[in-house]
Design an enzyme around this catalytic site. Structure first.
Site, PDB file in Angstrom:
ATOM      1  N   HIS A 162       0.830  -1.202   0.000  1.00 31.24           N
ATOM      2  CA  HIS A 162       0.000   0.000   0.000  1.00 31.24           C
ATOM      3  C   HIS A 162       0.870   1.259   0.000  1.00 31.24           C
ATOM      4  O   HIS A 162       1.509   1.586   0.997  1.00 31.24           O
ATOM      5  CB  HIS A 162      -0.939  -0.016   1.223  1.00 31.24           C
ATOM      6  N   GLU A 174       3.162   0.513   3.229  1.00 27.74           N
ATOM      7  CA  GLU A 174       2.605  -0.473   4.164  1.00 27.74           C
ATOM      8  C   GLU A 174       2.651  -1.844   3.495  1.00 27.74           C
ATOM      9  O   GLU A 174       2.089  -2.015   2.400  1.00 27.74           O
ATOM     10  CB  GLU A 174       1.155  -0.129   4.516  1.00 27.74           C
ATOM     11  N   ASN A 212      -4.838   4.560   6.867  1.00 24.05           N
ATOM     12  CA  ASN A 212      -6.226   4.931   6.544  1.00 24.05           C
ATOM     13  C   ASN A 212      -7.182   4.688   7.706  1.00 24.05           C
ATOM     14  O   ASN A 212      -8.215   5.351   7.813  1.00 24.05           O
ATOM     15  CB  ASN A 212      -6.711   4.189   5.295  1.00 24.05           C
TER      16      ASN A 212
HETATM   17  N1  CAA Z   1       6.540  13.649  -8.136  1.00 28.82           N
HETATM   18  C1  CAA Z   1       7.738  14.122  -7.796  1.00 28.82           C
HETATM   19  N2  CAA Z   1       7.897  15.181  -6.991  1.00 28.82           N
HETATM   20  C2  CAA Z   1       6.801  15.783  -6.513  1.00 28.82           C
HETATM   21  C3  CAA Z   1       5.505  15.342  -6.821  1.00 28.82           C
HETATM   22  C4  CAA Z   1       5.409  14.217  -7.669  1.00 28.82           C
HETATM   23  N3  CAA Z   1       4.227  13.713  -8.008  1.00 28.82           N
HETATM   24  N4  CAA Z   1       4.613  16.122  -6.165  1.00 28.82           N
HETATM   25  C5  CAA Z   1       5.331  17.025  -5.483  1.00 28.82           C
HETATM   26  N5  CAA Z   1       6.644  16.829  -5.683  1.00 28.82           N
HETATM   27  C6  CAA Z   1       7.761  17.531  -5.072  1.00 28.82           C
HETATM   28  C7  CAA Z   1       7.887  18.928  -5.610  1.00 28.82           C
HETATM   29  O1  CAA Z   1       8.736  18.988  -6.739  1.00 28.82           O
HETATM   30  C8  CAA Z   1       8.455  19.681  -4.444  1.00 28.82           C
HETATM   31  O2  CAA Z   1       9.859  19.519  -4.407  1.00 28.82           O
HETATM   32  P1  CAA Z   1      10.763  20.740  -3.905  1.00 28.82           P
HETATM   33  O3  CAA Z   1      10.352  20.976  -2.483  1.00 28.82           O
HETATM   34  O4  CAA Z   1      12.119  20.188  -4.043  1.00 28.82           O
HETATM   35  O5  CAA Z   1      10.452  21.865  -4.807  1.00 28.82           O
HETATM   36  C9  CAA Z   1       7.923  18.962  -3.224  1.00 28.82           C
HETATM   37  O6  CAA Z   1       7.483  17.672  -3.675  1.00 28.82           O
HETATM   38  C10 CAA Z   1       6.775  19.723  -2.649  1.00 28.82           C
HETATM   39  O7  CAA Z   1       5.794  19.928  -3.676  1.00 28.82           O
HETATM   40  P2  CAA Z   1       5.031  21.282  -3.925  1.00 28.82           P
HETATM   41  O8  CAA Z   1       5.920  22.462  -3.623  1.00 28.82           O
HETATM   42  O9  CAA Z   1       4.381  21.213  -5.258  1.00 28.82           O
HETATM   43  O10 CAA Z   1       3.829  21.270  -2.927  1.00 28.82           O
HETATM   44  P3  CAA Z   1       3.785  21.093  -1.370  1.00 28.82           P
HETATM   45  O11 CAA Z   1       4.974  21.632  -0.672  1.00 28.82           O
HETATM   46  O12 CAA Z   1       2.451  21.630  -1.024  1.00 28.82           O
HETATM   47  O13 CAA Z   1       3.804  19.515  -1.155  1.00 28.82           O
HETATM   48  C11 CAA Z   1       2.709  17.417  -1.036  1.00 28.82           C
HETATM   49  C12 CAA Z   1       2.912  18.687  -1.843  1.00 28.82           C
HETATM   50  C13 CAA Z   1       4.003  16.626  -0.982  1.00 28.82           C
HETATM   51  C14 CAA Z   1       1.635  16.645  -1.727  1.00 28.82           C
HETATM   52  C15 CAA Z   1       2.318  17.825   0.446  1.00 28.82           C
HETATM   53  O14 CAA Z   1       1.282  18.776   0.435  1.00 28.82           O
HETATM   54  C16 CAA Z   1       1.857  16.636   1.253  1.00 28.82           C
HETATM   55  O15 CAA Z   1       2.659  15.896   1.808  1.00 28.82           O
HETATM   56  N6  CAA Z   1       0.503  16.465   1.371  1.00 28.82           N
HETATM   57  C17 CAA Z   1      -0.095  15.357   2.108  1.00 28.82           C
HETATM   58  C18 CAA Z   1      -0.165  14.153   1.220  1.00 28.82           C
HETATM   59  C19 CAA Z   1      -0.736  12.960   1.953  1.00 28.82           C
HETATM   60  O16 CAA Z   1      -1.184  13.015   3.107  1.00 28.82           O
HETATM   61  N7  CAA Z   1      -0.770  11.836   1.250  1.00 28.82           N
HETATM   62  C20 CAA Z   1      -1.346  10.611   1.745  1.00 28.82           C
HETATM   63  C21 CAA Z   1      -2.757  10.521   1.252  1.00 28.82           C
HETATM   64  S1  CAA Z   1      -3.589   9.080   1.869  1.00 28.82           S
HETATM   65  C22 CAA Z   1      -3.116   7.889   0.784  1.00 28.82           C
HETATM   66  O17 CAA Z   1      -2.427   8.094  -0.176  1.00 28.82           O
HETATM   67  C23 CAA Z   1      -3.606   6.518   1.104  1.00 28.82           C
HETATM   68  C24 CAA Z   1      -4.866   6.093   0.488  1.00 28.82           C
HETATM   69  O18 CAA Z   1      -5.073   4.876   0.442  1.00 28.82           O
HETATM   70  C25 CAA Z   1      -5.915   7.033   0.003  1.00 28.82           C
HETATM   71  P1  NAD Z   2      -7.118   5.865 -10.893  1.00 32.84           P
HETATM   72  O1  NAD Z   2      -8.557   5.936 -11.243  1.00 32.84           O
HETATM   73  O2  NAD Z   2      -6.275   7.081 -11.013  1.00 32.84           O
HETATM   74  O3  NAD Z   2      -6.401   4.698 -11.765  1.00 32.84           O
HETATM   75  C1  NAD Z   2      -6.922   3.422 -11.929  1.00 32.84           C
HETATM   76  C2  NAD Z   2      -6.522   2.962 -13.318  1.00 32.84           C
HETATM   77  O4  NAD Z   2      -6.817   1.568 -13.446  1.00 32.84           O
HETATM   78  C3  NAD Z   2      -7.264   3.683 -14.451  1.00 32.84           C
HETATM   79  O5  NAD Z   2      -6.323   4.263 -15.326  1.00 32.84           O
HETATM   80  C4  NAD Z   2      -8.083   2.579 -15.112  1.00 32.84           C
HETATM   81  O6  NAD Z   2      -8.196   2.745 -16.520  1.00 32.84           O
HETATM   82  C5  NAD Z   2      -7.264   1.360 -14.777  1.00 32.84           C
HETATM   83  N1  NAD Z   2      -8.005   0.089 -14.806  1.00 32.84           N
HETATM   84  C6  NAD Z   2      -9.236  -0.181 -14.310  1.00 32.84           C
HETATM   85  N2  NAD Z   2      -9.542  -1.482 -14.488  1.00 32.84           N
HETATM   86  C7  NAD Z   2      -8.482  -2.047 -15.113  1.00 32.84           C
HETATM   87  C8  NAD Z   2      -8.164  -3.362 -15.556  1.00 32.84           C
HETATM   88  N3  NAD Z   2      -9.040  -4.367 -15.400  1.00 32.84           N
HETATM   89  N4  NAD Z   2      -6.965  -3.583 -16.145  1.00 32.84           N
HETATM   90  C9  NAD Z   2      -6.074  -2.580 -16.298  1.00 32.84           C
HETATM   91  N5  NAD Z   2      -6.317  -1.321 -15.884  1.00 32.84           N
HETATM   92  C10 NAD Z   2      -7.491  -1.056 -15.300  1.00 32.84           C
HETATM   93  O7  NAD Z   2      -7.063   5.278  -9.404  1.00 32.84           O
HETATM   94  P2  NAD Z   2      -5.893   5.419  -8.316  1.00 32.84           P
HETATM   95  O8  NAD Z   2      -6.169   6.599  -7.459  1.00 32.84           O
HETATM   96  O9  NAD Z   2      -4.575   5.268  -8.991  1.00 32.84           O
HETATM   97  O10 NAD Z   2      -6.190   4.126  -7.411  1.00 32.84           O
HETATM   98  C11 NAD Z   2      -5.800   2.837  -7.807  1.00 32.84           C
HETATM   99  C12 NAD Z   2      -5.802   1.927  -6.588  1.00 32.84           C
HETATM  100  O11 NAD Z   2      -4.896   2.454  -5.608  1.00 32.84           O
HETATM  101  C13 NAD Z   2      -7.150   1.784  -5.887  1.00 32.84           C
HETATM  102  O12 NAD Z   2      -7.275   0.492  -5.361  1.00 32.84           O
HETATM  103  C14 NAD Z   2      -7.044   2.817  -4.763  1.00 32.84           C
HETATM  104  O13 NAD Z   2      -7.889   2.523  -3.684  1.00 32.84           O
HETATM  105  C15 NAD Z   2      -5.593   2.648  -4.380  1.00 32.84           C
HETATM  106  N6  NAD Z   2      -4.976   3.809  -3.713  1.00 32.84           N
HETATM  107  C16 NAD Z   2      -5.331   5.083  -4.074  1.00 32.84           C
HETATM  108  C17 NAD Z   2      -4.738   6.170  -3.432  1.00 32.84           C
HETATM  109  C18 NAD Z   2      -5.087   7.585  -3.795  1.00 32.84           C
HETATM  110  O14 NAD Z   2      -4.691   8.507  -3.080  1.00 32.84           O
HETATM  111  N7  NAD Z   2      -5.768   7.846  -4.895  1.00 32.84           N
HETATM  112  C19 NAD Z   2      -3.745   5.949  -2.443  1.00 32.84           C
HETATM  113  C20 NAD Z   2      -3.383   4.612  -2.125  1.00 32.84           C
HETATM  114  C21 NAD Z   2      -4.019   3.551  -2.761  1.00 32.84           C
END
Ligand code: CAA
Ligand code: NAD
Length: 306
Positions: A162, A174, A212
């Site tokens: 994860h 994770e 999460n």
């Molecule tokens: N790829 C490479 N570098 C990246 C990037 C990417 N996609 N996104 C940002 N960066 C870099 C930038 O280049 C920048 O580098 P410098 O400091 O060297 O310039 C640095 O990261 C910071 O970026 P920004 O200046 O654009 O923006 P910021 O300072 O606001 O940071 C962020 C952006 C890193 C996203 C920060 O806001 C952050 O940590 N946010 C929280 C994100 C978080 O909590 N994520 C977890 C979500 S939950 C999850 O993912 C699990 C799930 O299952 C849903």
């Molecule tokens: P997304 O919608 O950006 O991307 C999913 C991709 O999968 C799409 O491009 C879609 O076309 C493709 N897809 C769907 N069915 C498919 C198949 N059968 N074969 C090949 N490709 C297929 O979604 P995301 O945000 O990248 O999330 C992807 C997974 O990661 C989910 O399980 C999500 O819960 C998990 N995840 C998401 C986040 C987040 O912050 N968005 C963080 C951690 C984990």
């Protein structure tokens, strides 16, 4: 502080060697493209599989841009190396729309839509097609890892990996232990995580795993606070950033991860735990129904320029 530590504070840079040399990532969206990027920049060959060529082209473009950001930081004292780093990393990434042609890897990571039946169908197919030694892993945010792999035979070679969004920046991985994972598979997954620059933590297959499970109630309570009219979303975001040191407030983070992902996480965790904190939030459901999913659709809790 040593140099590698300083670099890994910002980006995922490898600090380890590992047994996995080839990786396939299924799903080239937000997460899949990030996972492919960190794999390629760690020197491994990676194939991204998605449904349409346009999605794969978009993934390649975003990886190229993000590799540029990483390279600029890595080689700020040696800018002549930037172009080579980006090109060599991109050269290690292949793309395909056919799962069948892309299974010859040591590790296959699934990052497709967060739907149990679709994930199960994919894993059942991968189990039949992939070489015997291949480890299969899911990047699910919230669904039970055991349920996703319930139909496969190689349960000893299956678990959760994860990642966090944005994958190239967030340093955590994770590693989720499925019920039948072997010690060998678990160690290989931990070692691979280190090889792509992540700090790995382990969790059992419990709802939301570690992060999460803690983030979802926080995010849900923020939405309810706004729904009740206790405070504006702007003030809630400012409050958590300035009062608690969060890099983003809960509404900014929801727009960043996707309101659809937020809704799925709450829904699945409610089904699994029955805890009232995970009950549906009407305002969130309305936003998702209207297609306001956050940055990826141009509007969520806030509006974004396309
Ligand atoms: N790829 C490479 N570098 C990246 C990037 C990417 N996609 N996104 C940002 N960066 C870099 C930038 O280049 C920048 O580098 P410098 O400091 O060297 O310039 C640095 O990261 C910071 O970026 P920004 O200046 O654009 O923006 P910021 O300072 O606001 O940071 C962020 C952006 C890193 C996203 C920060 O806001 C952050 O940590 N946010 C929280 C994100 C978080 O909590 N994520 C977890 C979500 S939950 C999850 O993912 C699990 C799930 O299952 C849903
Ligand atoms: P997304 O919608 O950006 O991307 C999913 C991709 O999968 C799409 O491009 C879609 O076309 C493709 N897809 C769907 N069915 C498919 C198949 N059968 N074969 C090949 N490709 C297929 O979604 P995301 O945000 O990248 O999330 C992807 C997974 O990661 C989910 O399980 C999500 O819960 C998990 N995840 C998401 C986040 C987040 O912050 N968005 C963080 C951690 C984990």
């Amino acid at each position: 502080m040593n140099k590698i530590f300083v670099l890994t504070r910002k980006f995922s840079i490898s600090t380890s060697q590992n047994a996995i040399k080839t990786v396939t990532v299924i799903g080239g969206g937000l997460m899949g493209s990030g996972i492919a990027q960190v794999t390629a920049q760690a020197g491994q060959t990676v194939t991204i599989v998605d449904l349409e060529p346009e999605i794969l082209n978009k993934a390649q473009k975003s990886i190229q841009a993000n590799l540029g950001r990483v390279a600029k930081k890595l080689y700020k004292d040696d800018p002549g190396k930037i172009e080579g780093f980006v090109k060599e990393s991109l050269d290690r990434i292949k793309i395909s729309t056919k799962v069948e042609d892309s299974v010859n890897s040591d590790l296959i990571i699934e990052a497709i839509v967060e739907k149990l039946d679709i994930k199960q169908e994919l894993f059942n197919k991968l189990d039949k097609l992939a070489p015997e030694h291949t480890i299969l892993a899911t990047n699910t945010s919230s669904i039970s890892v055991n349920a996703i792999g319930s139909g496969i035979k190689r349960k000893d070679k299956f678990g959760g990996l994860h990642f966090f969004n944005p994958v190239p920046v967030m340093r955590l991985l994770e590693v989720i232990k499925s019920d039948h994972i072997s010690e060998d598979t678990y160690q290989t997954m931990m070692e691979w995580g280190k090889s792509v620059g992540k700090t790995c933590i382990t969790c059992k297959d419990t709802p939301g795993f570690v992060v999460n499970r803690l983030l979802a109630p926080y995010s849900a309570e923020a939405l309810r606070m706004y729904e009740r009219g206790d405070a504006t979303k702007e003030d809630i975001d400012i409050g958590l950033k300035l009062g608690a040191g969060f890099p983003m407030g809960p509404f900014e983070l929801a727009d960043y991860t996707g309101l659809d992902t937020n809704k799925f996480v709450l829904q699945v965790m409610h089904e699994m735990t029955k805890h009232p904190v995970f009950e549906p939030i009407p305002l969130l459901d309305k936003m998702v129904a209207e297609g306001k999913l956050g940055i990826k659709t141009g509007e969520g809790w806030y509006k974004y320029k396309k």
